[in-house]
Design a protein around this motif. Structure first.
Motif, PDB file in Angstrom:
ATOM      1  N   GLU A  13       0.830  -1.205   0.000  1.00 36.14           N
ATOM      2  CA  GLU A  13       0.000   0.000   0.000  1.00 36.14           C
ATOM      3  C   GLU A  13       0.871   1.265   0.000  1.00 36.14           C
ATOM      4  N   LYS A  14       1.930   1.261   0.815  1.00 33.69           N
ATOM      5  CA  LYS A  14       2.831   2.421   0.875  1.00 33.69           C
ATOM      6  C   LYS A  14       3.575   2.629  -0.442  1.00 33.69           C
ATOM      7  N   SER A  15       3.630   1.570  -1.249  1.00 39.07           N
ATOM      8  CA  SER A  15       4.278   1.663  -2.560  1.00 39.07           C
ATOM      9  C   SER A  15       3.330   2.190  -3.634  1.00 39.07           C
ATOM     10  N   GLY A  16       2.097   2.502  -3.234  1.00 40.27           N
ATOM     11  CA  GLY A  16       1.121   3.073  -4.161  1.00 40.27           C
ATOM     12  C   GLY A  16       0.545   2.074  -5.141  1.00 40.27           C
ATOM     13  N   LEU A  17       0.520   0.792  -4.746  1.00 46.32           N
ATOM     14  CA  LEU A  17       0.120  -0.245  -5.691  1.00 46.32           C
ATOM     15  C   LEU A  17      -1.317  -0.741  -5.520  1.00 46.32           C
ATOM     16  N   LYS A  18      -2.031  -0.263  -4.522  1.00 44.97           N
ATOM     17  CA  LYS A  18      -3.429  -0.673  -4.370  1.00 44.97           C
ATOM     18  C   LYS A  18      -4.213  -0.326  -5.628  1.00 44.97           C
ATOM     19  N   GLY A  19      -4.956  -1.286  -6.135  1.00 42.72           N
ATOM     20  CA  GLY A  19      -5.763  -1.041  -7.327  1.00 42.72           C
ATOM     21  C   GLY A  19      -5.036  -1.242  -8.635  1.00 42.72           C
ATOM     22  N   HIS A  20      -3.703  -1.452  -8.575  1.00 42.52           N
ATOM     23  CA  HIS A  20      -2.953  -1.663  -9.825  1.00 42.52           C
ATOM     24  C   HIS A  20      -3.442  -2.941 -10.499  1.00 42.52           C
ATOM     25  N   GLN A  21      -3.620  -2.880 -11.806  1.00 40.59           N
ATOM     26  CA  GLN A  21      -4.243  -3.986 -12.517  1.00 40.59           C
ATOM     27  C   GLN A  21      -3.457  -4.381 -13.750  1.00 40.59           C
ATOM     28  N   ILE A  22      -3.386  -5.684 -13.981  1.00 41.12           N
ATOM     29  CA  ILE A  22      -2.843  -6.237 -15.229  1.00 41.12           C
ATOM     30  C   ILE A  22      -3.881  -7.233 -15.740  1.00 41.12           C
ATOM     31  N   GLY A  23      -4.385  -6.999 -16.934  1.00 38.17           N
ATOM     32  CA  GLY A  23      -5.429  -7.868 -17.465  1.00 38.17           C
ATOM     33  C   GLY A  23      -6.618  -7.897 -16.518  1.00 38.17           C
ATOM     34  N   GLY A  24      -7.067  -9.096 -16.184  1.00 38.93           N
ATOM     35  CA  GLY A  24      -8.217  -9.227 -15.295  1.00 38.93           C
ATOM     36  C   GLY A  24      -7.844  -9.354 -13.832  1.00 38.93           C
ATOM     37  N   ALA A  25      -6.550  -9.215 -13.503  1.00 44.26           N
ATOM     38  CA  ALA A  25      -6.092  -9.347 -12.124  1.00 44.26           C
ATOM     39  C   ALA A  25      -5.771  -7.984 -11.530  1.00 44.26           C
ATOM     40  N   GLN A  26      -6.167  -7.783 -10.277  1.00 37.22           N
ATOM     41  CA  GLN A  26      -5.975  -6.481  -9.639  1.00 37.22           C
ATOM     42  C   GLN A  26      -5.498  -6.656  -8.198  1.00 37.22           C
ATOM     43  N   ILE A  27      -4.565  -5.798  -7.777  1.00 32.66           N
ATOM     44  CA  ILE A  27      -4.209  -5.720  -6.365  1.00 32.66           C
ATOM     45  C   ILE A  27      -5.408  -5.090  -5.657  1.00 32.66           C
ATOM     46  N   SER A  28      -5.952  -5.808  -4.708  1.00 29.56           N
ATOM     47  CA  SER A  28      -7.200  -5.386  -4.078  1.00 29.56           C
ATOM     48  C   SER A  28      -7.135  -3.969  -3.521  1.00 29.56           C
ATOM     49  N   GLU A  29      -8.220  -3.242  -3.723  1.00 29.73           N
ATOM     50  CA  GLU A  29      -8.329  -1.890  -3.182  1.00 29.73           C
ATOM     51  C   GLU A  29      -8.699  -1.914  -1.699  1.00 29.73           C
ATOM     52  N   LEU A  30      -9.082  -3.100  -1.196  1.00 29.09           N
ATOM     53  CA  LEU A  30      -9.434  -3.234   0.213  1.00 29.09           C
ATOM     54  C   LEU A  30      -8.239  -3.690   1.046  1.00 29.09           C
ATOM     55  N   HIS A  31      -7.505  -4.672   0.532  1.00 27.63           N
ATOM     56  CA  HIS A  31      -6.347  -5.218   1.250  1.00 27.63           C
ATOM     57  C   HIS A  31      -5.255  -5.492   0.220  1.00 27.63           C
ATOM     58  N   ALA A  32      -4.129  -4.787   0.349  1.00 23.84           N
ATOM     59  CA  ALA A  32      -3.110  -4.808  -0.700  1.00 23.84           C
ATOM     60  C   ALA A  32      -2.356  -6.124  -0.817  1.00 23.84           C
ATOM     61  N   ASN A  33      -2.488  -7.023   0.162  1.00 24.05           N
ATOM     62  CA  ASN A  33      -1.815  -8.322   0.041  1.00 24.05           C
ATOM     63  C   ASN A  33      -2.713  -9.366  -0.612  1.00 24.05           C
ATOM     64  N   PHE A  34      -3.786  -8.903  -1.236  1.00 20.53           N
ATOM     65  CA  PHE A  34      -4.674  -9.791  -1.992  1.00 20.53           C
ATOM     66  C   PHE A  34      -4.662  -9.368  -3.451  1.00 20.53           C
ATOM     67  N   ILE A  35      -4.587 -10.347  -4.330  1.00 19.55           N
ATOM     68  CA  ILE A  35      -4.787 -10.112  -5.760  1.00 19.55           C
ATOM     69  C   ILE A  35      -6.106 -10.775  -6.117  1.00 19.55           C
ATOM     70  N   VAL A  36      -7.004 -10.010  -6.712  1.00 19.85           N
ATOM     71  CA  VAL A  36      -8.336 -10.528  -7.009  1.00 19.85           C
ATOM     72  C   VAL A  36      -8.538 -10.706  -8.510  1.00 19.85           C
ATOM     73  N   ASN A  37      -9.401 -11.651  -8.823  1.00 17.69           N
ATOM     74  CA  ASN A  37      -9.788 -11.923 -10.205  1.00 17.69           C
ATOM     75  C   ASN A  37     -11.024 -11.081 -10.516  1.00 17.69           C
ATOM     76  N   LYS A  38     -10.828 -10.014 -11.280  1.00 20.71           N
ATOM     77  CA  LYS A  38     -11.925  -9.099 -11.592  1.00 20.71           C
ATOM     78  C   LYS A  38     -12.792  -9.608 -12.746  1.00 20.71           C
ATOM     79  N   GLY A  39     -12.376 -10.724 -13.313  1.00 23.14           N
ATOM     80  CA  GLY A  39     -13.136 -11.316 -14.417  1.00 23.14           C
ATOM     81  C   GLY A  39     -12.223 -11.795 -15.514  1.00 23.14           C
ATOM     82  N   ASN A  40     -12.187 -13.112 -15.729  1.00 25.71           N
ATOM     83  CA  ASN A  40     -11.378 -13.728 -16.790  1.00 25.71           C
ATOM     84  C   ASN A  40      -9.886 -13.449 -16.642  1.00 25.71           C
ATOM     85  N   ALA A  41      -9.414 -13.284 -15.419  1.00 25.75           N
ATOM     86  CA  ALA A  41      -7.975 -13.111 -15.200  1.00 25.75           C
ATOM     87  C   ALA A  41      -7.234 -14.391 -15.556  1.00 25.75           C
ATOM     88  N   LYS A  42      -6.023 -14.232 -16.023  1.00 22.04           N
ATOM     89  CA  LYS A  42      -5.151 -15.348 -16.344  1.00 22.04           C
ATOM     90  C   LYS A  42      -4.055 -15.456 -15.286  1.00 22.04           C
TER      91      LYS A  42
END
Length: 302
Positions: free
Chosen positions: A240-269
Motif C-alpha cells: 500500500e505504501k508503494s502506491g500499488l493498491k488497485g494496480h491492474q494487469i489484465g483481469g487481475a488487480q491488487i485489491s483496493e481493500l487489502h493490498a496483500n490480496f490479488i483478485v480476479n476481476k473477471g477472466n484473469a489469467k
C-alpha cells in the motif's frame, strides 16, 4: 493418459476426470486443465491410486480446496489428486480430534467450537482444507496450527504414508518441513484442543470471521494472502505504501481493500497474476529495500 485414466476407473478409487479445468477447483478461478484429475474416496484408495500412477511413470500433484494456489494457464501435467469429499472425516474423542486432510478448515472450526472445544478460534473465515492448513502452518490473531497439532498423517513423494509428530513438522511462520526439506502432503491430522465455554468460543470464532469479511476482499475470487509478511513489516502495508493498491494487469488487480490480496476481476489469467506479483516484488524492493516472498503456491506447466 487414456490408459491410465481407465486403469484408475477400474480400481473404483473415486472420481476420475480427464482434461479437467483446474479453474473449477481453485478459489482464484484460474488454471488450465489437468491431464487427469482424481478425487479418491478414502485414504486406502488414495494409496492404491498413487501405486498405479507411480508404476505408470506419470507425474502426480496433490491439491486440496485450492485456496492458496495459483495454477498455470497451461494446466498441470500428469495426474492431479484432489483431497476432497473422500478424505473429510471428523472424529471427536474428548479434547482429541482427528480430521481428514480434505475437510474444510472453516467447517472444522465451526463444528468443534459448537462442541465447546477451544484452540481454533483464530481460523474463523480462513478458507482451505485441514491438509493445506497444516502444510503451511496457517494462522491468524497470534495463533496458528502448530499450537494445537499433535501429529499429521503425511503422503510423501515416494508414495509412502507416515505419521509425523508436531516437533517433526518443524513449524515456523507459514512453513513446515513438508514444503522443502521433506516434500509431502497432509492427508489427515490429530489435534489436541481444550475444553472451554461454548458461547465464548463460538463468539470469538464469529468475531474473527467478521473481521476477515470487513478487511479482506470476499466479493472477488482470490487465493488469499499472496505474500508472506516480511516481519517486522507487513506485506499489505508495504504494498500500500508503494502506491500499488488497485494496480491492474489484465483481469487481475491488487485489491483496493487489502493490498496483500490479488483478485480476479473477471477472466484473469495466471500470467496476469504473475505479472502483478513480479511488479510488487520489484517495486517494494526498489522503494523499501525489502525482498518479498510469495505465500501462495505457484504450480503447473511453465
Amino acid at each position: 493418459m487414456k490408459d491410465l485414466a481407465n486403469k484408475l476407473r477400474e480400481l473404483n478409487i473415486g472420481s476420475v476426470k480427464e482434461n479437467e479445468p483446474l479453474a473449477n477447483h481453485t478459489s482464484m478461478k484460474i488454471g488450465g486443465p489437468a491431464d487427469i484429475l482424481i478425487e479418491p474416496s478414502s485414504i486406502e484408495n488414495l494409496r492404491k491410486a498413487v501405486e498405479v500412477i507411480k508404476d505408470s511413470g506419470v507425474e502426480w500433484t496433490v491439491i486440496g480446496r485450492g485456496s492458496n494456489l495459483l495454477v498455470s494457464d497451461k494446466g498441470i501435467e500428469g495426474v492431479v489428486i484432489k483431497l476432497g469429499s473422500g478424505l473429510d472425516d471428523l472424529e471427536i474423542d474428548g479434547t482429541r480430534v482427528t480430521a481428514g486432510g480434505g475437510l474444510s478448515l472453516v467447517n472444522f472450526a465451526i463444528t468443534i467450537s459448537r462442541k465447546g472445544l477451544s484452540g481454533l478460534e483464530f481460523a474463523g473465515g480462513i478458507p482451505g482444507s485441514i491438509g493445506g492448513a497444516v502444510y503451511m502452518n496457517a494462522g491468524a490473531h497470534g495463533s496458528d496450527i502448530s499450537q494445537i497439532l499433535e501429529k499429521a498423517y503425511v503422503l510423501f513423494e515416494d508414495g509412502s504414508l507416515e505419521w509425523l509428530a508436531n516437533k517433526e513438522m518443524k513449524f515456523s511462520y507459514r512453513t513446515s518441513v513438508l514444503q522443502k526439506e521433506r516434500p509431502g502432503v497432509v492427508v489427515g491430522a490429530i489435534f489436541q484442543l481444550q475444553e472451554g465455554n461454548k458461547d465464548e468460543i463460538v463468539a470469538d470464532l464469529q468475531k474473527n470471521k467478521d473481521y476477515r469479511k470487513e478487511t479482506q476482499p470476499y466479493n472477488f475470487p482470490s487465493c488469499g494472502s499472496v505474500f508472506r509478511n516480511p516481519l517486522p513489516n507487513y506485506a499489505g502495508n508495504l504494498i500500500e505504501k508503494s502506491g500499488l493498491k488497485g494496480h491492474q494487469i489484465g483481469g487481475a488487480q491488487i485489491s483496493e481493500l487489502h493490498a496483500n490480496f490479488i483478485v480476479n476481476k473477471g477472466n484473469a489469467k495466471a500470467e496476469d497474476v504473475l505479472g502483478l506479483i513480479q511488479h510488487v516484488k520489484d517495486t517494494v524492493l526498489d522503494l523499501h529495500g525489502v525482498k518479498m516472498e510469495t505465500e501462495v503456491e505457484i504450480i503447473g506447466r511453465k
